[in-house]
Every structure is written in C-alpha cells, then in structure tokens.
Motif scaffolding. Structure first.
Motif, PDB file in Angstrom:
ATOM      1  N   ILE A 155      -3.428   4.997  -1.788  1.00  0.00           N
ATOM      2  CA  ILE A 155      -4.373   5.758  -0.982  1.00  0.00           C
ATOM      3  C   ILE A 155      -4.013   7.232  -1.079  1.00  0.00           C
ATOM      4  N   VAL A 156      -4.999   8.088  -1.348  1.00  0.00           N
ATOM      5  CA  VAL A 156      -4.785   9.531  -1.433  1.00  0.00           C
ATOM      6  C   VAL A 156      -5.575  10.219  -0.318  1.00  0.00           C
ATOM      7  N   PRO A 157      -4.908  10.599   0.783  1.00  0.00           N
ATOM      8  CA  PRO A 157      -5.595  11.368   1.828  1.00  0.00           C
ATOM      9  C   PRO A 157      -5.883  12.789   1.365  1.00  0.00           C
ATOM     10  N   ALA A 158      -6.635  13.508   2.164  1.00  0.00           N
ATOM     11  CA  ALA A 158      -7.020  14.869   1.832  1.00  0.00           C
ATOM     12  C   ALA A 158      -5.869  15.857   2.024  1.00  0.00           C
ATOM     13  N   SER A 159      -5.978  16.986   1.365  1.00  0.00           N
ATOM     14  CA  SER A 159      -5.123  18.149   1.600  1.00  0.00           C
ATOM     15  C   SER A 159      -6.016  19.375   1.618  1.00  0.00           C
ATOM     16  N   HIS A 160      -6.101  20.034   2.764  1.00  0.00           N
ATOM     17  CA  HIS A 160      -6.939  21.225   2.842  1.00  0.00           C
ATOM     18  C   HIS A 160      -6.349  22.393   2.071  1.00  0.00           C
ATOM     19  N   GLU A 161      -5.095  22.273   1.661  1.00  0.00           N
ATOM     20  CA  GLU A 161      -4.460  23.346   0.891  1.00  0.00           C
ATOM     21  C   GLU A 161      -4.768  23.251  -0.600  1.00  0.00           C
ATOM     22  N   GLU A 162      -5.072  22.054  -1.097  1.00  0.00           N
ATOM     23  CA  GLU A 162      -5.140  21.854  -2.535  1.00  0.00           C
ATOM     24  C   GLU A 162      -6.490  21.391  -3.070  1.00  0.00           C
ATOM     25  N   ASP A 163      -7.174  20.509  -2.341  1.00  0.00           N
ATOM     26  CA  ASP A 163      -8.230  19.704  -2.953  1.00  0.00           C
ATOM     27  C   ASP A 163      -9.332  20.512  -3.630  1.00  0.00           C
ATOM     28  N   GLU A 164      -9.922  21.472  -2.918  1.00  0.00           N
ATOM     29  CA  GLU A 164     -11.086  22.155  -3.465  1.00  0.00           C
ATOM     30  C   GLU A 164     -10.731  23.146  -4.567  1.00  0.00           C
ATOM     31  N   LYS A 165      -9.441  23.306  -4.857  1.00  0.00           N
ATOM     32  CA  LYS A 165      -9.010  24.140  -5.977  1.00  0.00           C
ATOM     33  C   LYS A 165      -8.902  23.340  -7.275  1.00  0.00           C
ATOM     34  N   LEU A 166      -8.965  22.014  -7.181  1.00  0.00           N
ATOM     35  CA  LEU A 166      -8.746  21.170  -8.352  1.00  0.00           C
ATOM     36  C   LEU A 166      -9.946  21.202  -9.296  1.00  0.00           C
ATOM     37  N   ARG A 167      -9.660  21.039 -10.589  1.00  0.00           N
ATOM     38  CA  ARG A 167     -10.688  21.037 -11.608  1.00  0.00           C
ATOM     39  C   ARG A 167     -10.453  19.861 -12.558  1.00  0.00           C
ATOM     40  N   VAL A 205       0.856  -1.184   0.000  1.00  0.00           N
ATOM     41  CA  VAL A 205       0.000   0.000   0.000  1.00  0.00           C
ATOM     42  C   VAL A 205       0.892   1.233   0.000  1.00  0.00           C
ATOM     43  N   ALA A 206       0.685   2.137  -0.947  1.00  0.00           N
ATOM     44  CA  ALA A 206       1.410   3.399  -0.988  1.00  0.00           C
ATOM     45  C   ALA A 206       0.446   4.532  -0.659  1.00  0.00           C
ATOM     46  N   VAL A 207       0.821   5.372   0.310  1.00  0.00           N
ATOM     47  CA  VAL A 207       0.004   6.513   0.711  1.00  0.00           C
ATOM     48  C   VAL A 207       0.636   7.768   0.123  1.00  0.00           C
ATOM     49  N   LEU A 208      -0.080   8.431  -0.772  1.00  0.00           N
ATOM     50  CA  LEU A 208       0.440   9.626  -1.445  1.00  0.00           C
ATOM     51  C   LEU A 208       0.006  10.859  -0.665  1.00  0.00           C
ATOM     52  N   VAL A 209       0.962  11.513   0.010  1.00  0.00           N
ATOM     53  CA  VAL A 209       0.628  12.675   0.825  1.00  0.00           C
ATOM     54  C   VAL A 209       1.096  13.955   0.142  1.00  0.00           C
ATOM     55  N   ARG A 210       0.375  15.033   0.434  1.00  0.00           N
ATOM     56  CA  ARG A 210       0.674  16.341  -0.133  1.00  0.00           C
ATOM     57  C   ARG A 210       0.675  17.375   0.984  1.00  0.00           C
ATOM     58  N   HIS A 211       1.216  18.557   0.725  1.00  0.00           N
ATOM     59  CA  HIS A 211       1.204  19.611   1.730  1.00  0.00           C
ATOM     60  C   HIS A 211      -0.230  19.876   2.179  1.00  0.00           C
ATOM     61  N   GLY A 212      -0.405  19.966   3.495  1.00  0.00           N
ATOM     62  CA  GLY A 212      -1.734  20.150   4.054  1.00  0.00           C
ATOM     63  C   GLY A 212      -2.415  18.854   4.424  1.00  0.00           C
ATOM     64  N   VAL A 213      -1.680  17.736   4.392  1.00  0.00           N
ATOM     65  CA  VAL A 213      -2.275  16.442   4.730  1.00  0.00           C
ATOM     66  C   VAL A 213      -2.785  16.446   6.166  1.00  0.00           C
ATOM     67  N   LEU A 214      -3.853  15.711   6.405  1.00  0.00           N
ATOM     68  CA  LEU A 214      -4.412  15.577   7.742  1.00  0.00           C
ATOM     69  C   LEU A 214      -3.728  14.404   8.444  1.00  0.00           C
ATOM     70  N   PRO A 215      -3.045  14.637   9.557  1.00  0.00           N
ATOM     71  CA  PRO A 215      -2.288  13.553  10.211  1.00  0.00           C
ATOM     72  C   PRO A 215      -3.129  12.329  10.531  1.00  0.00           C
ATOM     73  N   MET A 216      -4.378  12.530  10.923  1.00  0.00           N
ATOM     74  CA  MET A 216      -5.227  11.386  11.259  1.00  0.00           C
ATOM     75  C   MET A 216      -5.408  10.469  10.061  1.00  0.00           C
ATOM     76  N   GLU A 217      -5.585  11.058   8.888  1.00  0.00           N
ATOM     77  CA  GLU A 217      -5.816  10.250   7.694  1.00  0.00           C
ATOM     78  C   GLU A 217      -4.574   9.454   7.314  1.00  0.00           C
ATOM     79  N   LEU A 218      -3.407  10.060   7.489  1.00  0.00           N
ATOM     80  CA  LEU A 218      -2.171   9.334   7.223  1.00  0.00           C
ATOM     81  C   LEU A 218      -1.989   8.215   8.222  1.00  0.00           C
TER      82      LEU A 218
END
Length: 330
Positions: free
Chosen positions: A80-92, A12-25
């Motif tokens: 697995i792709v956890p959330a990033s509050h810095e990026e997600d809702e800006k994506l199109r 399992v590979a977890v792809l994290v990005r800036h703004g990741v939520l520690p709980m999800e990781l």
C-alpha cells in the motif's frame, strides 16, 4: 483473489514517505488489523516500511518512527502506498527518485499493489498504471491526467480495481478500498464485521463526484434518500425508474439527475450493485439455491444472477459460495 501463506495470513506492507498523511497510514493498520477468522485469529499481518528506517515526517506536527526498510516490500503479499503532500504532484513518468524506484523494484510480480489518494502518482510514475483505470483525489485528477496520459483516470469513483493494481480517491476513500480488498479476500461478512467495528459503512454509496463543490440546491428541493431506502427494502421487486421517482414525487428526468448528483452514479447501476451485494450475502450465509437467491435479490432468474455476478466479480455463484462459505467472521 489475494494469495495467502501457509498460516492463512496475508502480509501487507505500507510504504510511507516524508509528508505522509497520518490518517492514511492508520486506516490501513486499523482495517486490515481487525479482520479475523471465525476462531478470532488475524487474517493479515501489517508492517510499515520506508526507503530508510527511522523517523518519517507526517503532514502534521509529529513524525512516525518506521521500523522496517525497503526489504519489507520483497516479503509483502500486498503493498500500500499512501499519499505524500511533499512529493506526489512533483512526480513524472519514469522519473521516480532513485531510492523509491529501488524500493519498488523489490515488490514481487505476484504482489497486489494499491495507492491511497495521491499515492497514485507513485504507481503511475513507476509505470504500474499504464493502460489501467485509476483514480486519485478529485483536486489532483486534472494534473494526474495531464501528467500520465497513458492512464485511464476516472475522477468520479471512490476506488478502482484493475486486478493486481488498485487506487483510491481522497483519504477516506482508502477506507472504501481496504474494505473492498477484504471483501474480495474473505467475503462480505468479514468486511462488514470490520466496518462495524470501525463504525463506517461497509459500502459507501456513489463516488467522489458527490464531494466536488457545486452550487447548493434550491430551497425546498428534495433528495432521493427515501427512494433509496425504500428500494433497499424491495430489491426482490422489479423496480423501475418510475417507481423510484414516484417515491419522491419527482419526474423520472428530475429524479435521475438528482440521484446522480447525490450518489455519483445512475439509479440503474446503483440498483444492480445493491442486488449483487445482497446476492453475495445470501450465497455466504444461506443454503438457498441460485434460483432462489436470484429471486430474492431481484435478478429474476439464475441466469441473470450468474451474468451479473460474473460481470461484477468474475466468478459464478457456485464458485463464490465454495470460496467464501464458512470463512465469515462474527
């Protein structure tokens, strides 16, 4: 069903990005990391990666050091792709940042891909969810639906499973999703053992609809919890809505409304799911015949059990037993 390597493990590979939520990781490592075979050997190998190895900001006051780069995605059986509050809702649609798009391009076509919370925005922007059912945090579902009209978003459920691609709702729903994947890979007993160790329910009732703010119930209004507890002790019986409503001294109409508000689904669908859960445990843990299991689980006949198990899991009872019998951990 997930693919496993010659050593029996699944990477399992977890792809994290800036703004990741520690709980999800953390939940991905905790749950997959504690799934073991009967001899105690680990069933999964979990690695954390990012588009660039090194420090990654979280949404808390600390960073995490990520040892692996995007090459880990090409070696993964599940991503697995956890959330990033810095990026997600800006994506199109079709507009992923280039490093992220290049990283996801490394994912093998046979790999399973899943998101936690608003990580679903990444999968949708990559085109992986087109035509598929999906969910995300209820607070983001309206934006998600407007942004990705080709995705069948369901704001009421805790997770979705479209085969290769899976999504979950808010942070804690990632627990439900990972347990669902472990259950599908290794059976109910292994998933239950992981849940017990983590001190969480192996299967959470209802969907995220029950967590959306709504007016408080009027004083004195009873819940449906006693009826649900009684039903779980009497799944072998031909339960009716009237039977359940009478346990709470409610009319059928009031009981059905209250049940859906509390659990997030109808009493009939809830009963079917609990009966399927019981049938799975009996197939894994006993030598009972299909007809005997059907009777104990409240399906009445083997034909009815076969139909419901096929609808829920896509397999026949004998195939399910052949796959999972003997795989259960302690």
């Amino acid at each position: 069903m997930a693919v496993f390597r010659d050593d029996g493990r699944h990477r399992v590979a977890v792809l994290v990005r800036h703004g990741v939520l520690p709980m999800e990781l953390g939940l991905v490592h905790q749950l997959f990391g504690t799934a073991t075979a009967p001899d105690g050997s680990p069933l999964y190998e979990v690695v954390t990666c990012s588009t660039t190895p090194g420090p990654v900001r979280t949404d808390a006051d600390f960073a995490v050091t990520v040892p692996h780069g995007p090459e880990a995605l090409g070696e993964a059986d599940t991503v697995i792709v956890p959330a990033s509050h810095e990026e997600d809702e800006k994506l199109r649609p079709g507009a992923l940042p280039e490093p992220l798009a290049e990283a996801l391009a490394r994912v093998r076509p046979s790999a399973r891909v899943a998101s936690v919370c608003t990580g679903a925005f990444v999968l949708a922007a990559a085109g992986l969810l087109d035509g598929c059912p999906a969910t995300t945090h209820w607070m983001s579902c309206d934006l998600f639906a407007r942004t990705f009209p080709d995705v069948a978003v369901d704001a009421a459920v805790l997770y979705t499973d479209a085969g290769r691609v899976l999504t979950s709702a808010g942070e804690a729903a990632g627990i439900d999703l990972v347990l669902h994947m472990i259950r599908g890979d290794h059976g109910a007993a292994v998933a239950t053992a992981v849940a017990r160790r983590t001190v969480v329910p192996p299967h959470r009732e209802g969907g995220q609809a029950q967590y959306i703010p709504r007016p408080l119930p009027e004083p004195g209004v009873t819940s449906t919890s006693r009826a649900r507890a009684w039903a779980l002790e009497n799944l072998h019986r031909p339960l009716t809505l009237r039977d359940l409503a009478s346990r709470e001294a409610m009319s059928v109409r009031t009981f059905t409304r209250r049940f859906r508000e509390e659990v997030g689904t109808s009493p009939g669908r809830w009963l079917t799911r609990r009966r399927v859960d019981l049938a799975r445990r009996l197939l894994e843990e006993t030598d009972l015949t299909v007809d005997q299991i059907a009777e104990r689980a409240g399906f009445g006949t083997g034909a009815s059990l076969r139909r419901h198990l096929q609808d829920a899991l896509g397999v026949a009872p004998t195939a399910y037993r052949a796959t999972f019998r003997g795989q259960s951990g302690p």
